[in-house]
Motif scaffolding. Structure first.
Motif, short mmCIF file in Angstrom:
data_model
loop_
_atom_site.label_atom_id
_atom_site.label_comp_id
_atom_site.label_asym_id
_atom_site.label_seq_id
_atom_site.Cartn_x
_atom_site.Cartn_y
_atom_site.Cartn_z
N PHE A 9 0.85 -1.19 0.00
CA PHE A 9 0.00 0.00 0.00
C PHE A 9 0.89 1.24 0.00
O PHE A 9 1.64 1.49 0.93
N VAL A 10 0.82 1.97 -1.09
CA VAL A 10 1.80 3.03 -1.37
C VAL A 10 1.13 4.41 -1.31
O VAL A 10 0.00 4.57 -1.78
N ASP A 11 1.87 5.39 -0.78
CA ASP A 11 1.38 6.78 -0.80
C ASP A 11 1.69 7.38 -2.17
O ASP A 11 2.85 7.67 -2.48
N ILE A 12 0.67 7.53 -3.01
CA ILE A 12 0.90 8.09 -4.35
C ILE A 12 0.45 9.55 -4.44
O ILE A 12 0.46 10.13 -5.51
N SER A 13 0.06 10.12 -3.30
CA SER A 13 -0.53 11.46 -3.35
C SER A 13 0.42 12.53 -3.89
O SER A 13 -0.02 13.52 -4.44
N GLU A 14 1.75 12.30 -3.75
CA GLU A 14 2.71 13.28 -4.27
C GLU A 14 3.49 12.75 -5.48
O GLU A 14 4.46 13.36 -5.91
N LYS A 15 3.08 11.61 -5.99
CA LYS A 15 3.77 11.04 -7.16
C LYS A 15 3.18 11.60 -8.45
O LYS A 15 1.97 11.87 -8.51
N GLU A 16 4.04 11.76 -9.45
CA GLU A 16 3.55 12.20 -10.76
C GLU A 16 3.14 10.96 -11.55
O GLU A 16 3.98 10.09 -11.83
N ILE A 17 1.87 10.90 -11.91
CA ILE A 17 1.38 9.72 -12.63
C ILE A 17 1.06 10.10 -14.07
O ILE A 17 0.34 11.08 -14.32
N LEU A 18 1.61 9.34 -15.00
CA LEU A 18 1.35 9.59 -16.41
C LEU A 18 0.52 8.44 -16.98
O LEU A 18 0.90 7.27 -16.86
N PHE A 36 -7.07 8.72 -4.92
CA PHE A 36 -5.80 8.64 -4.18
C PHE A 36 -4.82 9.76 -4.49
O PHE A 36 -3.88 9.99 -3.76
N THR A 37 -4.99 10.44 -5.63
CA THR A 37 -4.08 11.53 -6.01
C THR A 37 -4.74 12.47 -7.02
O THR A 37 -5.67 12.07 -7.73
N VAL A 38 -4.20 13.70 -7.06
CA VAL A 38 -4.69 14.64 -8.09
C VAL A 38 -3.59 14.92 -9.12
O VAL A 38 -3.79 15.67 -10.05
N LYS A 77 9.75 14.23 -15.70
CA LYS A 77 9.82 12.76 -15.61
C LYS A 77 8.77 12.20 -14.64
O LYS A 77 8.76 12.59 -13.46
N PRO A 78 7.88 11.31 -15.11
CA PRO A 78 6.87 10.76 -14.21
C PRO A 78 7.45 9.71 -13.26
O PRO A 78 8.51 9.14 -13.52
N ASP A 79 6.75 9.48 -12.13
CA ASP A 79 7.17 8.44 -11.18
C ASP A 79 6.55 7.10 -11.55
O ASP A 79 7.14 6.04 -11.34
N ILE A 80 5.30 7.17 -12.05
CA ILE A 80 4.55 5.95 -12.37
C ILE A 80 3.88 6.16 -13.73
O ILE A 80 3.30 7.22 -13.98
N VAL A 81 3.96 5.16 -14.60
CA VAL A 81 3.37 5.30 -15.95
C VAL A 81 2.40 4.16 -16.22
O VAL A 81 2.69 2.99 -15.93
#
Ligand SMILES: C[C@@]1(CC(=O)O)c2cc3[nH]c(cc4nc(cc5[nH]c(cc(n2)[C@H]1CCC(=O)O)[C@@](C)(CC(=O)O)[C@@H]5CCC(=O)O)C(CC(=O)O)=C4CCC(=O)O)c(CCC(=O)O)c3CC(=O)O
Ligand SMILES: NC(=O)C1=CN([C@@H]2O[C@H](COP(=O)(O)OP(=O)(O)OC[C@H]3O[C@@H](n4cnc5c(N)ncnc54)[C@H](O)[C@@H]3O)[C@@H](O)[C@H]2O)C=CC1
Length: 154
Positions: A9-18, A36-38, A77-81
């Motif tokens: 269970f990961v905190d993705i609230s500050e990750k850049e998702i593409l 979970f994130t904006v 650069k995104p964190d998660i794609v």
């Protein structure tokens, strides 16, 4: 199942998702991620009707064009794609590039290229339940989610 994946269970609230692609699958996943994130950017020439409504509400950033390599290698650069276009070759290309750069990637039409699987999720005020079949049977995962929702009276 052949290989079980660990539910981290990961905190993705500050990750850049593409998210690359804006069809049915991308729409379903963005709807889930918005709980979970904006920080979501979607690159696609065309958006599913549901997604268009979200974009109008500025729930995510929409870049209206086809995917380019610099979307991943550039300064943002995104964190998660998530690769979810209708083009298998483009999805695979995104998967390979992310892997070479150590970016966490999910390729919707090729489970072997997924660093993580997208889960079925049930979320209440108290708990988040993630469900996964290790890539073996997404249909069973969905049915399990429906049963849990029924059990919780959701
Ligand atoms: C491996 C995985 C990788 C990943 O993360 O993308 C993957 C892969 C593939 N799915 C395919 C098909 C279907 N997937 C669904 C549904 C879901 N699939 C989801 C996740 C995952 N799907 C990951 C592993 C999940 C696990 O192991 O538990 C869910 C949980 C999450 C979400 O997508 O939001 C969501 C349920 C959400 C919910 O309702 O709760 C349905 C049913 C439907 O859509 O109604 C079908 C139709 C067939 C059927 O019914 O089985 C195909 C063939 C595609 C093609 O060839 O066109 C591939 C490609 C392959 O296997 O390589
Ligand atoms: N993992 C899963 O649960 C499932 C995965 N799939 C796979 O997911 C992928 C997407 O499926 P759908 O959403 O149903 O397809 P779709 O055809 O509804 O949507 C495809 C989207 O990709 C966009 N697109 C096409 N080429 C692009 C490019 N070069 N750059 C950026 N965007 C591009 C289109 O504009 C469209 O928005 C397919 O590869 C399909 O096989 C399908 C069913 C279930």
């Amino acid at each position: 199942m052949e290989k079980a994946y660990f539910p981290m269970f990961v905190d993705i609230s500050e990750k850049e998702i593409l998210v690359v692609g804006g069809g049915k699958i991308a729409a379903r996943r963005i709807r889930t991620l918005l709980d979970f994130t904006v920080h979501i950017t979607v690159i696609t020439p065309a958006l599913d009707e549901k997604l268009r409504q979200y974009a109008d509400l500025e729930k995510f950033r929409w870049v209206q064009r086809k995917y380019r390599e610099s979307d991943i290698t550039g300064s943002d650069k995104p964190d998660i794609v998530l690769a979810a276009t209708g083009d298998t070759e483009v999805n695979a290309e995104i998967g390979r590039l992310c892997r070479s750069l150590g970016i966490c990637v999910n390729v919707a039409d090729k489970k072997e290229m997924c660093d993580f699987y997208f889960p079925s999720i049930v979320k209440t005020e108290e708990v988040v339940i993630g469900i996964n079949s290790g890539g073996a049977n997404p249909g069973a995962t969905k049915r399990t989610r429906e049963k849990i929702e029924e059990w919780l009276g959701k």
